[in-house]
Design a protein around this motif. Sequence first.
Motif, PDB file in Angstrom:
ATOM      1  N   ASP A 174     -59.064 -60.130  19.480  1.00 45.39           N
ATOM      2  CA  ASP A 174     -60.178 -60.125  20.438  1.00 45.39           C
ATOM      3  C   ASP A 174     -60.372 -58.676  20.868  1.00 45.39           C
ATOM      4  OD1 ASP A 174     -62.112 -60.537  22.314  1.00 45.39           O
ATOM      5  OD2 ASP A 174     -61.004 -62.012  23.488  1.00 45.39           O
ATOM      6  N   GLN A 175     -61.384 -58.026  20.327  1.00 45.17           N
ATOM      7  CA  GLN A 175     -61.594 -56.616  20.644  1.00 45.17           C
ATOM      8  C   GLN A 175     -63.077 -56.357  20.906  1.00 45.17           C
ATOM      9  OE1 GLN A 175     -60.373 -54.196  17.279  1.00 45.17           O
ATOM     10  NE2 GLN A 175     -62.360 -54.399  16.296  1.00 45.17           N
ATOM     11  N   GLU A 176     -63.321 -55.350  21.723  1.00 41.34           N
ATOM     12  CA  GLU A 176     -64.706 -54.986  22.057  1.00 41.34           C
ATOM     13  C   GLU A 176     -64.838 -53.475  22.011  1.00 41.34           C
ATOM     14  OE1 GLU A 176     -67.100 -57.117  25.122  1.00 41.34           O
ATOM     15  OE2 GLU A 176     -67.032 -55.176  26.151  1.00 41.34           O
ATOM     16  N   LEU A 177     -65.962 -53.013  21.501  1.00 38.66           N
ATOM     17  CA  LEU A 177     -66.274 -51.583  21.444  1.00 38.66           C
ATOM     18  C   LEU A 177     -67.670 -51.371  22.004  1.00 38.66           C
ATOM     19  CD1 LEU A 177     -65.552 -48.689  20.447  1.00 38.66           C
ATOM     20  CD2 LEU A 177     -66.686 -49.299  18.289  1.00 38.66           C
ATOM     21  N   ALA A 178     -67.805 -50.428  22.929  1.00 46.54           N
ATOM     22  CA  ALA A 178     -69.108 -50.091  23.504  1.00 46.54           C
ATOM     23  C   ALA A 178     -69.372 -48.612  23.271  1.00 46.54           C
ATOM     24  CB  ALA A 178     -69.153 -50.414  24.995  1.00 46.54           C
ATOM     25  N   CYS A 179     -70.551 -48.297  22.738  1.00 43.47           N
ATOM     26  CA  CYS A 179     -70.912 -46.917  22.393  1.00 43.47           C
ATOM     27  C   CYS A 179     -72.323 -46.621  22.883  1.00 43.47           C
ATOM     28  CB  CYS A 179     -70.867 -46.701  20.877  1.00 43.47           C
ATOM     29  SG  CYS A 179     -69.316 -47.162  20.099  1.00 43.47           S
ATOM     30  N   GLY A 180     -72.623 -45.343  23.026  1.00 45.66           N
ATOM     31  CA  GLY A 180     -73.971 -44.916  23.343  1.00 45.66           C
ATOM     32  C   GLY A 180     -74.233 -44.788  24.828  1.00 45.66           C
ATOM     33  N   PRO A 181     -75.482 -44.484  25.197  1.00 44.48           N
ATOM     34  CA  PRO A 181     -75.833 -44.265  26.599  1.00 44.48           C
ATOM     35  C   PRO A 181     -75.461 -45.455  27.475  1.00 44.48           C
ATOM     36  CG  PRO A 181     -77.629 -43.609  25.160  1.00 44.48           C
ATOM     37  CD  PRO A 181     -76.637 -44.306  24.297  1.00 44.48           C
ATOM     38  N   GLY A 182     -74.796 -45.172  28.588  1.00 46.19           N
ATOM     39  CA  GLY A 182     -74.409 -46.232  29.509  1.00 46.19           C
ATOM     40  C   GLY A 182     -73.084 -46.874  29.183  1.00 46.19           C
ATOM     41  N   ALA A 183     -72.495 -46.564  28.021  1.00 50.19           N
ATOM     42  CA  ALA A 183     -71.179 -47.099  27.683  1.00 50.19           C
ATOM     43  C   ALA A 183     -70.112 -46.394  28.511  1.00 50.19           C
ATOM     44  CB  ALA A 183     -70.906 -46.917  26.199  1.00 50.19           C
ATOM     45  N   VAL A 192     -61.226 -42.311  20.899  1.00 51.78           N
ATOM     46  CA  VAL A 192     -62.054 -43.416  20.407  1.00 51.78           C
ATOM     47  C   VAL A 192     -62.713 -43.009  19.093  1.00 51.78           C
ATOM     48  CG1 VAL A 192     -63.823 -45.123  21.001  1.00 51.78           C
ATOM     49  CG2 VAL A 192     -62.427 -44.115  22.806  1.00 51.78           C
ATOM     50  N   LEU A 193     -63.864 -42.375  19.133  1.00 46.54           N
ATOM     51  CA  LEU A 193     -64.579 -42.052  17.895  1.00 46.54           C
ATOM     52  C   LEU A 193     -64.432 -40.601  17.459  1.00 46.54           C
ATOM     53  CD1 LEU A 193     -67.922 -44.037  18.316  1.00 46.54           C
ATOM     54  CD2 LEU A 193     -65.759 -44.757  17.299  1.00 46.54           C
ATOM     55  N   ALA A 194     -64.008 -39.729  18.354  1.00 45.48           N
ATOM     56  CA  ALA A 194     -63.779 -38.319  18.015  1.00 45.48           C
ATOM     57  C   ALA A 194     -64.995 -37.675  17.353  1.00 45.48           C
ATOM     58  CB  ALA A 194     -62.554 -38.193  17.107  1.00 45.48           C
ATOM     59  N   GLY A 195     -66.181 -38.030  17.856  1.00 47.10           N
ATOM     60  CA  GLY A 195     -67.398 -37.419  17.332  1.00 47.10           C
ATOM     61  C   GLY A 195     -67.962 -38.056  16.090  1.00 47.10           C
ATOM     62  N   HIS A 196     -67.257 -39.032  15.508  1.00 49.53           N
ATOM     63  CA  HIS A 196     -67.780 -39.693  14.314  1.00 49.53           C
ATOM     64  C   HIS A 196     -68.943 -40.620  14.673  1.00 49.53           C
ATOM     65  CE1 HIS A 196     -64.698 -38.101  11.749  1.00 49.53           C
ATOM     66  NE2 HIS A 196     -63.726 -38.598  12.487  1.00 49.53           N
ATOM     67  N   ARG A 197     -69.772 -40.933  13.671  1.00 47.82           N
ATOM     68  CA  ARG A 197     -70.956 -41.749  13.919  1.00 47.82           C
ATOM     69  C   ARG A 197     -71.001 -43.029  13.094  1.00 47.82           C
ATOM     70  NH1 ARG A 197     -70.962 -39.721  17.906  1.00 47.82           N
ATOM     71  NH2 ARG A 197     -72.518 -38.503  19.013  1.00 47.82           N
ATOM     72  N   ALA A 198     -69.937 -43.311  12.370  1.00 49.63           N
ATOM     73  CA  ALA A 198     -69.868 -44.564  11.603  1.00 49.63           C
ATOM     74  C   ALA A 198     -68.517 -45.218  11.871  1.00 49.63           C
ATOM     75  CB  ALA A 198     -70.047 -44.310  10.114  1.00 49.63           C
ATOM     76  N   ILE A 199     -68.540 -46.531  12.091  1.00 50.05           N
ATOM     77  CA  ILE A 199     -67.343 -47.293  12.445  1.00 50.05           C
ATOM     78  C   ILE A 199     -67.278 -48.522  11.549  1.00 50.05           C
ATOM     79  CG2 ILE A 199     -66.064 -48.335  14.360  1.00 50.05           C
ATOM     80  CD1 ILE A 199     -68.851 -47.144  15.881  1.00 50.05           C
ATOM     81  N   THR A 236     -59.258 -50.601  10.480  1.00 51.95           N
ATOM     82  CA  THR A 236     -60.262 -49.924  11.301  1.00 51.95           C
ATOM     83  C   THR A 236     -60.476 -48.523  10.751  1.00 51.95           C
ATOM     84  OG1 THR A 236     -59.494 -51.138  13.249  1.00 51.95           O
ATOM     85  CG2 THR A 236     -60.906 -49.235  13.631  1.00 51.95           C
ATOM     86  N   ALA A 237     -61.739 -48.128  10.630  1.00 47.15           N
ATOM     87  CA  ALA A 237     -62.046 -46.800  10.086  1.00 47.15           C
ATOM     88  C   ALA A 237     -63.205 -46.184  10.858  1.00 47.15           C
ATOM     89  CB  ALA A 237     -62.411 -46.895   8.607  1.00 47.15           C
ATOM     90  N   VAL A 238     -63.146 -44.866  11.037  1.00 46.93           N
ATOM     91  CA  VAL A 238     -64.283 -44.100  11.545  1.00 46.93           C
ATOM     92  C   VAL A 238     -64.516 -42.944  10.585  1.00 46.93           C
ATOM     93  CG1 VAL A 238     -63.917 -44.712  13.957  1.00 46.93           C
ATOM     94  CG2 VAL A 238     -62.811 -42.677  13.038  1.00 46.93           C
ATOM     95  N   ALA A 239     -65.766 -42.497  10.502  1.00 49.90           N
ATOM     96  CA  ALA A 239     -66.115 -41.418   9.576  1.00 49.90           C
ATOM     97  C   ALA A 239     -67.441 -40.808  10.011  1.00 49.90           C
ATOM     98  CB  ALA A 239     -66.219 -41.943   8.146  1.00 49.90           C
ATOM     99  N   PRO A 240     -67.793 -39.638   9.459  1.00 53.23           N
ATOM    100  CA  PRO A 240     -69.085 -39.031   9.804  1.00 53.23           C
ATOM    101  C   PRO A 240     -70.278 -39.847   9.333  1.00 53.23           C
ATOM    102  CG  PRO A 240     -67.580 -37.390   8.892  1.00 53.23           C
ATOM    103  CD  PRO A 240     -66.962 -38.729   8.653  1.00 53.23           C
ATOM    104  N   ASP A 241     -70.106 -40.654   8.273  1.00 51.58           N
ATOM    105  CA  ASP A 241     -71.244 -41.407   7.748  1.00 51.58           C
ATOM    106  C   ASP A 241     -70.783 -42.750   7.204  1.00 51.58           C
ATOM    107  OD1 ASP A 241     -70.572 -41.122   4.807  1.00 51.58           O
ATOM    108  OD2 ASP A 241     -70.825 -39.016   5.331  1.00 51.58           O
ATOM    109  N   ALA A 242     -71.761 -43.637   6.980  1.00 51.14           N
ATOM    110  CA  ALA A 242     -71.472 -45.003   6.558  1.00 51.14           C
ATOM    111  C   ALA A 242     -70.862 -45.070   5.165  1.00 51.14           C
ATOM    112  CB  ALA A 242     -72.757 -45.830   6.594  1.00 51.14           C
ATOM    113  N   LEU A 243     -71.241 -44.161   4.284  1.00 48.93           N
ATOM    114  CA  LEU A 243     -70.733 -44.188   2.914  1.00 48.93           C
ATOM    115  C   LEU A 243     -69.222 -44.042   2.899  1.00 48.93           C
ATOM    116  CD1 LEU A 243     -71.270 -44.295  -0.113  1.00 48.93           C
ATOM    117  CD2 LEU A 243     -71.659 -41.827  -0.066  1.00 48.93           C
ATOM    118  N   ARG A 244     -68.703 -43.111   3.716  1.00 49.14           N
ATOM    119  CA  ARG A 244     -67.257 -42.895   3.716  1.00 49.14           C
ATOM    120  C   ARG A 244     -66.513 -44.068   4.353  1.00 49.14           C
ATOM    121  NH1 ARG A 244     -67.069 -36.441   5.036  1.00 49.14           N
ATOM    122  NH2 ARG A 244     -69.303 -36.740   5.464  1.00 49.14           N
TER     123      ARG A 244
END
Length: 257
Positions: A174-183, A192-199, A236-244
């Motif tokens: 049971d996990q939740e992630l909130a990102c973006g304005p107001g998170a 958390v994301l360390a500047g990455h934009r794909a999760i 769980t993975a984070v990366a600069p882009d969706a392809l990676r």
Amino acid sequence: MTVHAVAASGVRGIARITARGNGRGGTVLPVLDGEGPLAPRRTRAAGAGAQVTLVGAMSGPLGGDHLTVEAAAHEGARLQIGSAAATLALPGQSKEAARYDVRLTVGDDAELCWLPEQLISVRDSDLRVTTRAELAGSASLVLREEQVLGRTGEAPGRLTSRLTVRRAGRLLLDQELACGPGAPGGWDGPAVLAGHRAIGQLVVVRPQFEQHRPEPALLGEAAALTPLAGPAVLVTAVAPDALRVRRVLDEALRTLT
């Protein structure tokens, strides 16, 4: 499609998919309903199981929309569900958040693979995603979710994603992630994301893991495999882009299955 209405607050849509074993090693689809923003189509499968592709017939979800996918693989069924393209969470005229709910049910000796394309959180959008999987004791599940925060060169919208998996009535995840304005503050920080934009998240539940469960492992610089409290693992993975992110999850899936 069971329900499809346009109200003042947005579109309402429910798509239902039901798979059953036919007793001869194959899978039938007695229920395959969808239209409007959620249009499931049976597509060619590689093996004896059934494969369904969700085709987006409308843009969205937009602000105020509420879309739901309910999929069940009953005893003996093998069902894989994907999507024809990425899902774009877009701003709408309504100031309400959009909602996208996924409800998965997997019976004994059944397998369900939920493998949609990425969800892209567009600037000024607000989307809340909930994914819940309920598994019988001898069920198998492969569940992949990928989120991209903004299009190329664009700030993200607000995205809240909650993932819950239960097996035989017991909670596995049971996990939740909130990102973006107001998170909550720190979502983009090093913890958390360390500047990455794909999760990406990959959950694999297999009865075979009762005897041979994979060990915890790092999968490159920004990905990890974590055993769960049961015959299941989370990648769980984070990366600069969706392809990676996709490359990491695909390699992990090949290893795990």
